[in-house]
Scaffold this motif. Sequence first.
Motif, mmCIF file in Angstrom:
data_model
loop_
_atom_site.group_PDB
_atom_site.id
_atom_site.type_symbol
_atom_site.label_atom_id
_atom_site.label_comp_id
_atom_site.label_asym_id
_atom_site.label_seq_id
_atom_site.Cartn_x
_atom_site.Cartn_y
_atom_site.Cartn_z
ATOM 1 N N SER B 184 -2.237 3.925 18.927
ATOM 2 C CA SER B 184 -3.091 2.910 19.531
ATOM 3 C C SER B 184 -2.886 1.590 18.787
ATOM 4 O O SER B 184 -2.397 1.588 17.662
ATOM 5 C CB SER B 184 -4.549 3.346 19.434
ATOM 6 N N PRO B 185 -3.245 0.462 19.428
ATOM 7 C CA PRO B 185 -3.124 -0.831 18.723
ATOM 8 C C PRO B 185 -3.864 -0.814 17.392
ATOM 9 O O PRO B 185 -3.379 -1.367 16.399
ATOM 10 C CB PRO B 185 -3.749 -1.813 19.703
ATOM 11 N N THR B 186 -5.006 -0.145 17.343
ATOM 12 C CA THR B 186 -5.760 -0.087 16.089
ATOM 13 C C THR B 186 -4.975 0.680 15.029
ATOM 14 O O THR B 186 -4.925 0.263 13.868
ATOM 15 C CB THR B 186 -7.110 0.623 16.303
ATOM 16 N N ALA B 187 -4.340 1.775 15.452
ATOM 17 C CA ALA B 187 -3.570 2.556 14.488
ATOM 18 C C ALA B 187 -2.416 1.726 13.950
ATOM 19 O O ALA B 187 -2.147 1.734 12.735
ATOM 20 C CB ALA B 187 -3.047 3.827 15.148
ATOM 21 N N ILE B 188 -1.754 0.993 14.860
ATOM 22 C CA ILE B 188 -0.629 0.166 14.414
ATOM 23 C C ILE B 188 -1.124 -0.903 13.435
ATOM 24 O O ILE B 188 -0.506 -1.141 12.387
ATOM 25 C CB ILE B 188 0.064 -0.468 15.639
ATOM 26 N N ARG B 189 -2.273 -1.493 13.763
ATOM 27 C CA ARG B 189 -2.819 -2.503 12.855
ATOM 28 C C ARG B 189 -3.131 -1.888 11.495
ATOM 29 O O ARG B 189 -2.808 -2.443 10.445
ATOM 30 C CB ARG B 189 -4.086 -3.117 13.471
ATOM 31 N N LYS B 190 -3.716 -0.692 11.526
ATOM 32 C CA LYS B 190 -4.092 -0.065 10.251
ATOM 33 C C LYS B 190 -2.869 0.308 9.425
ATOM 34 O O LYS B 190 -2.876 0.167 8.197
ATOM 35 C CB LYS B 190 -4.941 1.183 10.522
ATOM 36 N N ILE B 191 -1.822 0.780 10.091
ATOM 37 C CA ILE B 191 -0.617 1.128 9.336
ATOM 38 C C ILE B 191 -0.007 -0.137 8.742
ATOM 39 O O ILE B 191 0.417 -0.156 7.576
ATOM 40 C CB ILE B 191 0.398 1.865 10.237
ATOM 41 N N ASN B 192 0.022 -1.212 9.528
ATOM 42 C CA ASN B 192 0.590 -2.450 9.001
ATOM 43 C C ASN B 192 -0.231 -2.991 7.832
ATOM 44 O O ASN B 192 0.323 -3.498 6.863
ATOM 45 C CB ASN B 192 0.688 -3.500 10.114
ATOM 46 N N GLU B 193 -1.543 -2.842 7.943
ATOM 47 C CA GLU B 193 -2.396 -3.274 6.819
ATOM 48 C C GLU B 193 -2.100 -2.439 5.581
ATOM 49 O O GLU B 193 -2.028 -2.965 4.464
ATOM 50 C CB GLU B 193 -3.871 -3.125 7.198
ATOM 51 N N LEU B 194 -1.909 -1.138 5.812
ATOM 52 C CA LEU B 194 -1.621 -0.254 4.677
ATOM 53 C C LEU B 194 -0.327 -0.665 3.996
ATOM 54 O O LEU B 194 -0.230 -0.658 2.770
ATOM 55 C CB LEU B 194 -1.518 1.185 5.179
ATOM 56 N N LEU B 195 0.661 -1.056 4.829
ATOM 57 C CA LEU B 195 1.950 -1.430 4.254
ATOM 58 C C LEU B 195 1.834 -2.671 3.372
ATOM 59 O O LEU B 195 2.609 -2.851 2.443
ATOM 60 C CB LEU B 195 2.968 -1.696 5.371
ATOM 61 N N VAL B 196 0.860 -3.520 3.693
ATOM 62 C CA VAL B 196 0.668 -4.711 2.854
ATOM 63 C C VAL B 196 -0.105 -4.351 1.589
ATOM 64 O O VAL B 196 0.221 -4.796 0.491
ATOM 65 C CB VAL B 196 -0.105 -5.788 3.651
ATOM 66 N N ARG B 197 -1.107 -3.501 1.743
ATOM 67 C CA ARG B 197 -2.042 -3.255 0.650
ATOM 68 C C ARG B 197 -1.529 -2.209 -0.331
ATOM 69 O O ARG B 197 -1.728 -2.307 -1.533
ATOM 70 C CB ARG B 197 -3.357 -2.790 1.275
ATOM 71 N N PHE B 198 -0.842 -1.202 0.211
ATOM 72 C CA PHE B 198 -0.471 -0.070 -0.625
ATOM 73 C C PHE B 198 0.415 -0.447 -1.816
ATOM 74 O O PHE B 198 0.182 0.032 -2.931
ATOM 75 C CB PHE B 198 0.218 1.002 0.232
ATOM 76 N N PRO B 199 1.446 -1.294 -1.613
ATOM 77 C CA PRO B 199 2.288 -1.640 -2.776
ATOM 78 C C PRO B 199 1.496 -2.211 -3.934
ATOM 79 O O PRO B 199 1.785 -1.915 -5.099
ATOM 80 C CB PRO B 199 3.258 -2.659 -2.201
ATOM 81 N N LYS B 200 0.460 -2.991 -3.609
ATOM 82 C CA LYS B 200 -0.346 -3.578 -4.690
ATOM 83 C C LYS B 200 -1.060 -2.478 -5.472
ATOM 84 O O LYS B 200 -1.079 -2.489 -6.709
ATOM 85 C CB LYS B 200 -1.376 -4.555 -4.115
ATOM 86 N N VAL B 201 -1.640 -1.552 -4.715
ATOM 87 C CA VAL B 201 -2.378 -0.464 -5.365
ATOM 88 C C VAL B 201 -1.444 0.388 -6.204
ATOM 89 O O VAL B 201 -1.745 0.753 -7.347
ATOM 90 C CB VAL B 201 -3.088 0.398 -4.295
ATOM 91 N N LEU B 202 -0.281 0.653 -5.632
ATOM 92 C CA LEU B 202 0.678 1.502 -6.335
ATOM 93 C C LEU B 202 1.177 0.803 -7.605
ATOM 94 O O LEU B 202 1.312 1.430 -8.670
ATOM 95 C CB LEU B 202 1.839 1.830 -5.395
ATOM 96 N N ALA B 203 1.411 -0.499 -7.490
ATOM 97 C CA ALA B 203 1.872 -1.236 -8.660
ATOM 98 C C ALA B 203 0.795 -1.215 -9.748
ATOM 99 O O ALA B 203 1.097 -1.059 -10.942
ATOM 100 C CB ALA B 203 2.200 -2.675 -8.275
#
Lengths: 166, 410
Positions: B184-203
Amino acid sequence: MLTNEEVAQTIINQFGEAVTDFDDPYDLLTCSTSRDQIILLVTYLKGHQTLQFGFLTDITAIHYPDSTGKEFCVVYHLHSLTNNFRLRIKVYLTADDVHIPTMVSLFASANWMERETFDLFGIIFDGHPDLRRILNMEEMDYHPMRKEYPLEDGTREDKIDALFGR
Amino acid sequence: MVSEELDIANKNLPAEQGPVQYVNELTTLNLGPTHPATHGIFQNILQMDGEKIVSGEQTIGYIHRAFEKIAERRPFYQITTLTDRMNYCSSPINNMGWHMTVEKLLGIDIPKRAQYIRVIMMELARLADHLICNGILGVDTGAFTGFLYIYQERENIYEIYEEVCGARLTTNMGRIGGMERDLSPTAIRKINELLVRFPKVLAEFENLFNRNRIFMDRVIGVGGISAERALSYGFTGPNLRAAGVDYDVRVMNPYSSYQDFEFDIPVGQSGDTYDRFMVRNEEMWQSLRIIKQAMDNLPQGPYYADAPQYYLPPKQEVYKNMEALIYHFKIVMGEIDAPVGEVYHAVEGGNGELGFYLISDGGRAPYRLHFRRPCFIYYQAYPEMCKGLTLSDAIVIMSSMNVIAGELDA
């Protein structure tokens, strides 16, 4: 890249009649052998210069209560990581003689896989250092994955297939 | 030499017969079944010489649920719910692996879009799995902070699952022949948000641990295993790669379009706890790369194969379309007939090669189904890895091996 034919030919050249039933269901080379040959065969495959089946993926068994003389089938999945080639070897056993030599001397991973197969099917791996039950209780006196132990109570009438249109 | 080691490892000799004579009386210590560090229920009976572990033995099977037996009575769709509960930290991988096995048996080719969505979901699951494993390793060394920081991200991954299929832990988003529904558009938005946020958390997580003196002292050189022994023990996945063998099912036997993506296989050298930790961390970066590529190149088109007799139709269709209703009914009632055959299909699960060996006799349920569960296979090396170390080392080794009780016992 090895092909199924090459590997099958290599095995036939070495073992001749001892390895039979070559087949490739879904592109996975499968063959059968006897329990006298299984250790020799796997030792040969493991030490072979080009084949190098150095990884034991899985050991399990199947119960075919209706095929007389071939009631149990022990299945080995080998993997040659250098050639990226998988091989399945089957050994058929009769119901009254479920002994097969252990593979622990070749692969350490065989230890628990054989214990699990013993626990669930009652296949006895001769020479296994520690052949005990692993998932079930020690006190159990049967091997639950055999087909004679049905999952559900056969006397129940609310679960017969006819009620579900089958 | 190998056989000698085996003797020691397998026999669990009583101390007085063992190769070394001990001055002190040995203590028998039960680590588990209900110890917070045993991550589920399995018992390790350790023989301790003071602080040192002399030998160990494991008792498993406390949650043995007989999945293989249950599967013999169940239609193919209902087995999905059994696979969910094996490695519950990354259930989508198990589900999709099972669906791919059945698809292989039935000979269904699924469309590219469905394959890419599967890749995205499987990599998200791998992220969640590795995240928890590494976070818990932190907890077991006494550092709760790292776990606390990253827990939010797992929550976000679960929210993506929820958006895609409605469930968080027991995900039934896959179907035989594709996906249950499109992203769904919401799922795509959430995955894209995760791709931005996750590297920071992982770092941030890596900053907390990677060069942390205390953490390094606890894990470097602890529980090492050589590549040769690891292969002999049947290790796969991060545990094998930490020992220096670059075996990855995604590369060796690509499934679900993994060949389309560029990613590296991180390997360690010594196979110790630190290497396992680092390999998992690096794999998370690689998973992010894969998700990014899959999201950028998500193909258009249908998300399920044209195989109505096997694909459980979407619910909206069932309400409107007579054929869909018929097929829905037939599939749910287990009318799906499979060809006779036997299939072995392996996927790269959170812990390594997760294999499904399926034998079909043409009935509505498998004649025999065997799960090759990576946890079950490598956990037997645990006493050997602990030998001569202290109890606190044993805890970190178990934690870094990522032994999941559901997968161990099945």
